[in-house]
Design a protein around this motif. Structure first.
Motif, PDB file in Angstrom:
ATOM      1  N   ALA A 160     -12.062 -46.828 -20.022  1.00  8.36           N
ATOM      2  CA  ALA A 160     -11.851 -46.715 -18.976  1.00  8.36           C
ATOM      3  C   ALA A 160     -12.243 -44.678 -19.437  1.00  8.36           C
ATOM      4  O   ALA A 160     -10.858 -44.041 -18.803  1.00  8.36           O
ATOM      5  CB  ALA A 160     -11.724 -46.842 -18.051  1.00  8.36           C
ATOM      6  N   VAL A 161     -13.259 -43.766 -18.582  1.00 11.44           N
ATOM      7  CA  VAL A 161     -13.055 -42.562 -18.273  1.00 11.44           C
ATOM      8  C   VAL A 161     -12.856 -42.611 -16.978  1.00 11.44           C
ATOM      9  O   VAL A 161     -12.446 -42.864 -16.128  1.00 11.44           O
ATOM     10  CB  VAL A 161     -14.646 -41.579 -18.025  1.00 11.44           C
ATOM     11  N   ASP A 162     -11.813 -41.485 -16.634  1.00 14.63           N
ATOM     12  CA  ASP A 162     -10.990 -41.247 -14.977  1.00 14.63           C
ATOM     13  C   ASP A 162     -12.655 -40.696 -14.709  1.00 14.63           C
ATOM     14  O   ASP A 162     -13.420 -40.086 -14.818  1.00 14.63           O
ATOM     15  CB  ASP A 162     -10.221 -39.627 -14.744  1.00 14.63           C
ATOM     16  N   ILE A 163     -12.726 -41.886 -13.293  1.00 14.80           N
ATOM     17  CA  ILE A 163     -14.160 -40.847 -12.423  1.00 14.80           C
ATOM     18  C   ILE A 163     -14.488 -39.623 -12.136  1.00 14.80           C
ATOM     19  O   ILE A 163     -16.036 -39.116 -11.754  1.00 14.80           O
ATOM     20  CB  ILE A 163     -14.264 -41.856 -11.003  1.00 14.80           C
ATOM     21  N   LYS A 164     -13.372 -38.287 -12.285  1.00 13.05           N
ATOM     22  CA  LYS A 164     -13.646 -37.146 -11.896  1.00 13.05           C
ATOM     23  C   LYS A 164     -14.436 -36.802 -12.742  1.00 13.05           C
ATOM     24  O   LYS A 164     -15.365 -36.014 -12.675  1.00 13.05           O
ATOM     25  CB  LYS A 164     -11.910 -36.570 -11.614  1.00 13.05           C
ATOM     26  N   ASP A 165     -14.703 -37.587 -13.888  1.00 17.32           N
ATOM     27  CA  ASP A 165     -15.090 -37.311 -15.699  1.00 17.32           C
ATOM     28  C   ASP A 165     -16.534 -37.866 -15.832  1.00 17.32           C
ATOM     29  O   ASP A 165     -17.618 -37.317 -16.134  1.00 17.32           O
ATOM     30  CB  ASP A 165     -14.126 -36.686 -16.864  1.00 17.32           C
ATOM     31  N   VAL A 166     -16.973 -38.694 -14.781  1.00 16.93           N
ATOM     32  CA  VAL A 166     -17.792 -39.409 -14.495  1.00 16.93           C
ATOM     33  C   VAL A 166     -19.335 -38.026 -14.298  1.00 16.93           C
ATOM     34  O   VAL A 166     -19.277 -37.561 -12.910  1.00 16.93           O
ATOM     35  CB  VAL A 166     -18.000 -40.425 -14.591  1.00 16.93           C
ATOM     36  N   LYS A 167     -20.034 -37.774 -15.014  1.00 13.36           N
ATOM     37  CA  LYS A 167     -21.454 -37.627 -14.595  1.00 13.36           C
ATOM     38  C   LYS A 167     -22.516 -38.678 -13.630  1.00 13.36           C
ATOM     39  O   LYS A 167     -22.954 -39.122 -14.732  1.00 13.36           O
ATOM     40  CB  LYS A 167     -21.737 -36.333 -15.143  1.00 13.36           C
TER      41      LYS A 167
ATOM     42  N   ILE B  40      -9.765 -45.051 -11.146  1.00 11.13           N
ATOM     43  CA  ILE B  40      -9.372 -44.002 -10.799  1.00 11.13           C
ATOM     44  C   ILE B  40      -8.024 -43.951 -11.643  1.00 11.13           C
ATOM     45  O   ILE B  40      -7.004 -45.169 -11.266  1.00 11.13           O
ATOM     46  CB  ILE B  40      -9.621 -44.008  -9.591  1.00 11.13           C
ATOM     47  N   GLU B  41      -7.264 -42.583 -11.547  1.00  6.45           N
ATOM     48  CA  GLU B  41      -6.108 -42.849 -11.884  1.00  6.45           C
ATOM     49  C   GLU B  41      -4.769 -42.570 -10.436  1.00  6.45           C
ATOM     50  O   GLU B  41      -5.285 -42.262  -9.519  1.00  6.45           O
ATOM     51  CB  GLU B  41      -5.458 -40.885 -12.034  1.00  6.45           C
ATOM     52  N   ILE B  42      -4.271 -43.902 -10.908  1.00  2.25           N
ATOM     53  CA  ILE B  42      -3.489 -44.018  -9.926  1.00  2.25           C
ATOM     54  C   ILE B  42      -1.725 -44.071 -10.124  1.00  2.25           C
ATOM     55  O   ILE B  42      -1.851 -44.193 -11.691  1.00  2.25           O
ATOM     56  CB  ILE B  42      -3.484 -45.606  -8.751  1.00  2.25           C
ATOM     57  N   LYS B  43      -0.761 -44.319  -9.720  1.00  5.05           N
ATOM     58  CA  LYS B  43       0.574 -44.003 -10.069  1.00  5.05           C
ATOM     59  C   LYS B  43       1.292 -45.313  -8.811  1.00  5.05           C
ATOM     60  O   LYS B  43       1.181 -45.796  -8.277  1.00  5.05           O
ATOM     61  CB  LYS B  43       1.215 -43.304 -10.074  1.00  5.05           C
ATOM     62  N   ASN B  44       2.057 -45.662  -9.645  1.00  2.00           N
ATOM     63  CA  ASN B  44       3.527 -46.672  -9.376  1.00  2.00           C
ATOM     64  C   ASN B  44       3.388 -48.360  -8.671  1.00  2.00           C
ATOM     65  O   ASN B  44       4.158 -48.915  -8.232  1.00  2.00           O
ATOM     66  CB  ASN B  44       3.761 -46.036  -7.901  1.00  2.00           C
ATOM     67  N   ILE B  45       1.790 -48.296  -8.700  1.00  2.00           N
ATOM     68  CA  ILE B  45       1.122 -49.517  -8.761  1.00  2.00           C
ATOM     69  C   ILE B  45      -0.003 -50.211  -9.466  1.00  2.00           C
ATOM     70  O   ILE B  45      -0.960 -49.236 -10.246  1.00  2.00           O
ATOM     71  CB  ILE B  45       0.943 -50.011  -6.779  1.00  2.00           C
ATOM     72  N   ASP B  46      -0.378 -51.716  -9.927  1.00  2.00           N
ATOM     73  CA  ASP B  46      -0.546 -52.130 -10.412  1.00  2.00           C
ATOM     74  C   ASP B  46      -2.594 -51.660 -10.129  1.00  2.00           C
ATOM     75  O   ASP B  46      -3.504 -51.362 -11.093  1.00  2.00           O
ATOM     76  CB  ASP B  46      -1.153 -53.580 -10.309  1.00  2.00           C
TER      77      ASP B  46
ATOM     78  N   ALA C 139      -0.532 -45.093  -4.363  1.00  2.00           N
ATOM     79  CA  ALA C 139      -0.474 -45.732  -5.572  1.00  2.00           C
ATOM     80  C   ALA C 139      -0.653 -44.185  -6.316  1.00  2.00           C
ATOM     81  O   ALA C 139      -1.419 -43.770  -6.870  1.00  2.00           O
ATOM     82  CB  ALA C 139      -2.180 -46.131  -4.869  1.00  2.00           C
ATOM     83  N   PHE C 140      -1.225 -43.061  -4.733  1.00  2.00           N
ATOM     84  CA  PHE C 140      -1.542 -41.247  -5.125  1.00  2.00           C
ATOM     85  C   PHE C 140      -0.274 -41.273  -4.812  1.00  2.00           C
ATOM     86  O   PHE C 140      -1.016 -40.248  -4.556  1.00  2.00           O
ATOM     87  CB  PHE C 140      -1.921 -41.315  -3.719  1.00  2.00           C
ATOM     88  N   ASP C 141       0.573 -41.927  -5.069  1.00  2.00           N
ATOM     89  CA  ASP C 141       1.879 -41.256  -5.572  1.00  2.00           C
ATOM     90  C   ASP C 141       2.607 -39.575  -3.763  1.00  2.00           C
ATOM     91  O   ASP C 141       3.375 -38.901  -4.249  1.00  2.00           O
ATOM     92  CB  ASP C 141       1.821 -39.670  -6.358  1.00  2.00           C
ATOM     93  N   TYR C 142       2.357 -40.884  -2.842  1.00  2.00           N
ATOM     94  CA  TYR C 142       2.788 -39.926  -1.879  1.00  2.00           C
ATOM     95  C   TYR C 142       3.950 -40.076  -1.646  1.00  2.00           C
ATOM     96  O   TYR C 142       4.580 -40.682  -2.313  1.00  2.00           O
ATOM     97  CB  TYR C 142       1.764 -39.752  -0.431  1.00  2.00           C
ATOM     98  N   ASP C 143       4.858 -39.913  -0.363  1.00  2.00           N
ATOM     99  CA  ASP C 143       5.873 -39.073  -0.726  1.00  2.00           C
ATOM    100  C   ASP C 143       6.791 -40.037   0.643  1.00  2.00           C
ATOM    101  O   ASP C 143       8.004 -40.881   0.422  1.00  2.00           O
ATOM    102  CB  ASP C 143       6.706 -37.673   0.254  1.00  2.00           C
ATOM    103  N   ALA C 144       5.773 -40.280   1.858  1.00  2.00           N
ATOM    104  CA  ALA C 144       5.989 -41.085   2.944  1.00  2.00           C
ATOM    105  C   ALA C 144       5.513 -41.260   3.768  1.00  2.00           C
ATOM    106  O   ALA C 144       3.977 -40.424   3.403  1.00  2.00           O
ATOM    107  CB  ALA C 144       7.367 -40.581   3.308  1.00  2.00           C
TER     108      ALA C 144
END
Lengths: 239, 239
Positions: free
Chosen positions: A180-187, A217-223, B124-129
């Motif tokens: 999957a391509v990051d949506i930011k890079d999709v034209k 969509i790039e995300i962190k910490n959660i599925d 998911a967007f790595d907010y601090d709180a």
């Protein structure tokens, strides 16, 4: 026309109550909606069949009957805690989209709240239509209608299989896989169908395999993100 | 430890059921959550007090009691149609944020589904709180917990007034007024608080007036986006 309803056994009231069930919505091609704002949008769109209200409403055309009734009777057909004293029966209108350049395809969306929120968001981002896959929840479910905030009365709603619509359009699938391509890079293509998938299982594997673009969509910490949130963010990038 | 529960009058079960009410959640500083995925996240975070399950779960530490019970008894404490056979009692943990450079302030958010979805998105967007204003719905409401999909066990949750936190941070308010700048044109400050407001009334006027940046998402055809959708889009721009 204004009429009074004084009994819970009134036929009009019973008919309206039956529309809480999917099978009767399908049988009569009607559904329920609530509140003044939605009523205004439904009147403008010409969807209103009849109105149940605790007090007569001024701006309603004469040919639409207003049934005036006590709040405890209105509660029989309302689905929210605060129906604002207005519940109305709508005809399902199959609006023809003027064009199909910006479309969302909902692949097995289960939750009516998500469904309605996506409809509201699609209208806000000026999408041409929404296509609902077989196996998705009922678009006319009362929770979907409530979450759409009246958008159901403007946005063309189509049903069917993705393949019926893909000719001449790029299929952009939202999926959390490696390619999957990051949506930011999709034209943004000139003409496209954005496909979003089921809350638990995502988009069908065969659809992912046949996509023109797979994006995430790039995300962190959660599925994952909630599907309506993800759809909103993708639509914001693909206006 | 594994114990059996065979009666609806069991004290542990009754205690858990009481946590469906906000006043008991506050009294005991405990709340309910459901499902295996959330349990895994809660165990990792150290929030789990005790578990109610239809069959013993392997990976649970010995010092946390598992009460094994029939599904009809489990239903007394579950809030979803499909609780996946697991409901558990959690201790409220006041997590201290490591830093407060990227924060969301919820001004009178009413709907627990929106609240939980915003918590999930913030993680998911790595907010601090997340900071919850007085007058917002209860963060530990079962619908908020369900919508957070376990994010409640990782994201620091603060309560209080915006003014307690604004020193050294830019206040960015989401509001649909004339002066609002399109979010696409907002340059992310190094340290900020993103303020989103009540579903019906938006952000408090005094907060808007005192904001460093007032921003909006360009939309068409409809008054507003759902607040959780708007928050997701704003967070995507302000990662």
């Amino acid at each position: 026309m204004i009429k009074e309803i004084n009994s819970k056994d009134n036929n009009k009231l019973k008919h309206a109550a039956s529309l809480k069930e999917s099978k009767y919505r399908k049988e009569y091609n009607e559904f329920l909606s609530e509140g003044k704002k939605s009523l205004d949008m439904a009147l403008k769109a010409g969807n209103v069949k009849e109105i149940f209200t605790v007090k007569p409403i001024k701006e309603v055309p004469q040919d639409i009957t207003q049934y005036v009734l006590k709040e405890d009777l209105l509660k029989k057909i309302s689905s929210t805690k605060n129906p604002e004293g207005i519940v109305f029966v709508c005809n399902v209108v199959n609006r023809k989209p003027k064009k199909l350049n910006k479309v969302v395809y909902l692949d097995h969306i289960n939750d009516p709240g998500n469904m309605g929120t996506i409809i509201r968001t699609a209208l806000a981002f000026d999408y041409d239509a929404i296509i609902v896959s077989e196996g998705s929840c009922d678009v006319y479910n009362e929770k979907a209608i409530a979450a759409s905030k009246g958008a159901i009365f403007s946005l063309p709603i189509l049903h069917g299989d993705l393949d019926e619509y893909r000719e001449g359009r790029q299929v952009i699938v939202s999926a959390l896989n490696e390619k999957a391509v990051d949506i930011k890079d999709v034209k943004k293509p000139q003409s496209f169908i954005l496909v979003v998938g089921n809350e638990a299982n995502g988009v069908d594997e065969a659809i992912i395999a046949s996509a023109d673009i797979v994006t995430k969509i790039e995300i962190k910490n959660i599925d994952s993100l909630n599907v309506a949130i993800a759809t909103g963010i993708l639509m914001d990038h693909l206006r």
